[in-house]
Every structure is written in structure tokens, then in C-alpha cells.
Design a protein around this motif. Structure first.
Motif, PDB file in Angstrom:
ATOM      1  N   ASN A 178       0.839  -1.208   0.000  1.00  0.00           N
ATOM      2  CA  ASN A 178       0.000   0.000   0.000  1.00  0.00           C
ATOM      3  C   ASN A 178       0.868   1.249   0.000  1.00  0.00           C
ATOM      4  O   ASN A 178       1.794   1.375   0.792  1.00  0.00           O
ATOM      5  N   GLY A 179       0.536   2.177  -0.902  1.00  0.00           N
ATOM      6  CA  GLY A 179       1.259   3.437  -0.999  1.00  0.00           C
ATOM      7  C   GLY A 179       2.545   3.354  -1.806  1.00  0.00           C
ATOM      8  O   GLY A 179       3.258   4.341  -1.926  1.00  0.00           O
ATOM      9  N   LYS A 180       2.839   2.195  -2.382  1.00  0.00           N
ATOM     10  CA  LYS A 180       4.075   2.041  -3.158  1.00  0.00           C
ATOM     11  C   LYS A 180       3.793   2.075  -4.653  1.00  0.00           C
ATOM     12  O   LYS A 180       2.742   1.661  -5.127  1.00  0.00           O
ATOM     13  N   LYS A 181       4.799   2.560  -5.374  1.00  0.00           N
ATOM     14  CA  LYS A 181       4.755   2.621  -6.838  1.00  0.00           C
ATOM     15  C   LYS A 181       5.923   1.802  -7.364  1.00  0.00           C
ATOM     16  O   LYS A 181       7.048   1.906  -6.875  1.00  0.00           O
ATOM     17  N   PHE A 182       5.660   0.982  -8.372  1.00  0.00           N
ATOM     18  CA  PHE A 182       6.685   0.160  -9.010  1.00  0.00           C
ATOM     19  C   PHE A 182       6.729   0.503 -10.498  1.00  0.00           C
ATOM     20  O   PHE A 182       5.679   0.675 -11.124  1.00  0.00           O
ATOM     21  N   VAL A 183       7.929   0.589 -11.040  1.00  0.00           N
ATOM     22  CA  VAL A 183       8.114   0.974 -12.435  1.00  0.00           C
ATOM     23  C   VAL A 183       9.006  -0.056 -13.116  1.00  0.00           C
ATOM     24  O   VAL A 183      10.000  -0.517 -12.543  1.00  0.00           O
ATOM     25  N   GLY A 184       8.655  -0.409 -14.357  1.00  0.00           N
ATOM     26  CA  GLY A 184       9.460  -1.341 -15.134  1.00  0.00           C
ATOM     27  C   GLY A 184       9.084  -1.282 -16.599  1.00  0.00           C
ATOM     28  O   GLY A 184       8.179  -0.545 -17.003  1.00  0.00           O
ATOM     29  N   THR A 185       9.776  -2.082 -17.392  1.00  0.00           N
ATOM     30  CA  THR A 185       9.549  -2.108 -18.832  1.00  0.00           C
ATOM     31  C   THR A 185       9.460  -3.546 -19.313  1.00  0.00           C
ATOM     32  O   THR A 185      10.305  -4.376 -18.972  1.00  0.00           O
ATOM     33  N   ARG A 186       8.436  -3.811 -20.108  1.00  0.00           N
ATOM     34  CA  ARG A 186       8.285  -5.136 -20.709  1.00  0.00           C
ATOM     35  C   ARG A 186       9.325  -5.321 -21.811  1.00  0.00           C
ATOM     36  O   ARG A 186       9.955  -4.364 -22.262  1.00  0.00           O
TER      37      ARG A 186
END
Length: 140
Positions: free
Chosen positions: A49-57
Motif C-alpha cells: 500500500n502506498g508504493k509505486k513500481f516501475v518497469g519495462t516489458r
């Protein structure tokens, strides 16, 4: 003479960049979870909760996953980068666990999706159902 040296340096730099990109693509194209990555539990899911995750396929589509209170979930995607924008969109809804799978009940989708997801430190490993690709997402 100076031009030949410049061409050699550029060729070397291009080869080094090519190797680095190949290594990065190979890493993002994993089809197995790292041995140390653990399945989500109700406690670890609440911890997102409250976290953001970033990535690329593998295909270059950028993902941004936001986990909010009350099991809220948002996935923004954009072809060629992260977040929403031209060539992208947003799906939102709620998440829940079904065994070791993370299920997303999206507002605009007709059916739920459940995917194997693992967690290791600040990285989330999301296995796509369509092709088995494991997308590595890093907490921001």
C-alpha cells in the motif's frame, strides 16, 4: 589518421552499447523467478500500500503499478516508456490474492486477471499470462 581513430572509437562504443542493451534485454526477458523471490502473502500485499513500481516489458512498453489503500490498484502503461500517455492507458481496480497469484479486478475489464507475482527487496516480479515473460518492476 585522426578520422580512422574516431571511427574505431565510435565502433567500439557502439559494440559496448550493444552488449549492454543485450544484457539488459536478457535480464528483463526472464521466464523464471529469482530463487530468493517470495510469493505474496496477505501481509506483504498490505505492505505494498502506498508504493509505486516501475518497469519495462520486453517489447518496450513501460509499466507503472501503484498500490493504494483498501486494495486499490492502478496500472499505467505506455509504449516506449513508463506511465500513461500517447499509445498507452490506465487500468484500475482492486487486487486480491488467490493462493500465490495476485488477482486484479479491473473496473474497465470484463474479467479478472490472476498472475504469479514474487517480491524480493524493492523489486516486484510479475509474470505475464499472455507469454510467460517476467517483468521486473522496481519500487520508486
Amino acid at each position: 589518421m585522426r578520422t580512422l581513430q574516431h571511427i574505431r572509437r565510435c565502433a567500439f562504443a557502439a559494440a559496448a552499447l550493444g552488449l549492454a542493451l543485450s544484457a539488459a534485454l536478457a535480464q528483463s526477458a526472464a521466464s523464471e523467478f529469482p530463487a530468493e523471490a517470495v510469493a505474496l502473502t496477505p501481509e506483504t500485499l498490505k505492505g505494498l500500500n502506498g508504493k509505486k513500481f516501475v518497469g519495462t516489458r520486453m517489447d518496450g512498453t513501460g509499466w507503472t503499478m501503484d498500490f493504494g489503500p483498501d486494495d486499490y490498484f492502478r496500472l499505467a502503461y505506455r509504449r516506449g516508456g513508463t506511465g500513461a500517455g500517447p499509445g498507452g492507458g490506465i487500468f484500475d481496480g482492486t487486487v486480491r490474492l488467490d493462493g500465490t497469484k495476485l488477482c486484479q479486478d479491473m473496473h474497465k475489464a470484463l474479467e479478472s486477471r490472476c498472475n504469479e507475482v514474487r517480491l524480493k527487496g524493492n523489486e516486484l516480479f510479475y509474470q505475464r499470462g499472455s507469454n510467460g515473460e517476467i517483468v521486473v518492476l522496481t519500487a520508486q
